[in-house]
Enzyme design. Sequence first.
Site, PDB file in Angstrom:
ATOM      1  CB  CYS A 189     -26.540  52.070  70.820  1.00 48.98           C
ATOM      2  SG  CYS A 189     -25.350  50.762  70.479  1.00 48.98           S
ATOM      3  CG  HIS A 242     -30.465  52.671  68.230  1.00 47.29           C
ATOM      4  ND1 HIS A 242     -29.518  52.374  69.186  1.00 47.29           N
ATOM      5  CD2 HIS A 242     -31.494  51.814  68.443  1.00 47.29           C
ATOM      6  CE1 HIS A 242     -29.942  51.375  69.942  1.00 47.29           C
ATOM      7  NE2 HIS A 242     -31.148  51.019  69.513  1.00 47.29           N
TER       8      HIS A 242
END
Length: 474
Positions: A81, A146
Amino acid sequence: MHMRHLLALLFVMYIPWGTTAQQTTTVEPAKKPNIILLFADDAGYADFGFQGSTEMITPHLDKIALEGVRFTQAYVTHPTCGPSRAGLMTGKSQYRFGYEENNVPTYMSAVSAVDGTEMGLPIEEVTMADYLKKQGYATAIYGKWHLGGADRFHPTKRGFDEFYGFRGGSRSYFEYTEAPKDRMNLMERGFGKFEESKAYLTEAIANESLDFIERNSKINKPFFAFLSFNAVHTPMDAVPEDLAKFPKLTGKRKIVAAMGLALDRAVGKVLNKLKELGIDKNTIVVFTNDNGGPTDANASSNLPLSGIKATHLEGGIRVPFLMKWPGKLTPNTTYTKPISTFDLLPTFFKAAGGDTKNLKDIDGVDLLPYINGTLTERPHETLFWKRDARAVMRKGDWKFIRFPDRPAELFYLPEDERELNNLADKEPERYLQMYKELFAWEATLERPRWLLKKEYEWRDVQRMYKFWPKKNNQ
């Protein structure tokens, strides 16, 4: 004829044609297209109708495929990610600024899904939102960030005017009634105002974007909306009415299908709003995913590809990818040459009226001339990936994989999409040359800014072998 009329006629006939055209014709400047990036999380390569699934229900995403271009060899810049998002947002290979691992230093966290807040996208890197703001765009991100939990990494300090989402890597799809241990996974509006949504999170992300789209449409301001869904990342949360739509599925496979249905419904809300406002014809819509599906975690499917998230097999780095732009891209077509998610920044920038010569130190290219056939060569002859001792090079149609625990292998993808037939012995010169080129590329990189515990590397290598149907896993 009356003398006055005759004189007037002679005067008009005397004026040069070009002068008359300049005085009587005005050309409206081209309106900048709106841009919407729909970004899924941990979705399987096979888990969409437009990818051939007969289990999943994705009519709105399938419609994008029918109205635009489907890319059959679209890659992310990393199979996990955080680094994947860093490459997407900067238009460059994140390995060049040391973003090789997740946002997790081992001395701050023992779980790779949790951010160490001081680890994030370096503030000196220019983002996609930064570039589009300079082109006069309103910018917003909804959902998962993130790319760093510390305040200096906050989306509103990285080019985004608006943010409603969470800074961390994963969270519940339902409202927290008590603050979780990691506050970076609380929903936040703007900067520092934590505000949970009572709606199912996938729906909440879409709903928030609709207001932004409508507000900017009313004032004719071009906008960039980044819908960074956390669907279908764990935890496995779905609503009962969506689960009921899949009576033949069981366990996690049933839940991931329901989560995918909610994702598609959210996409449908956005598409319907564009049409309602009459701006769908002047909006670029892109849908893609951050990495391959983690089959062992959420029951996603990457077939026919081998591998899963965190591996460098095709199932870890090749992703579903759609793009539509009415009047600019031919509907219901496919593009079969390799592209990367770092191409989106220059593609959007050029579409927004920017000159790609002004983009400094990026690796991506504007995709439009390649898709439309103006340029017939590949957008990228060579692509690279890396994590710790593992590294990969794709050159043309050949893929070279270096492992930490066995000799490197060589595959010819057009005839071996599943990477089952190692041709290292049959192509020794090519094998050696690619080995050298891969190391030469590594020698240009910054050292990683942080590293995970070796146990995570061991785990991911074992996951690769588990989801790679080679004989005897040799």
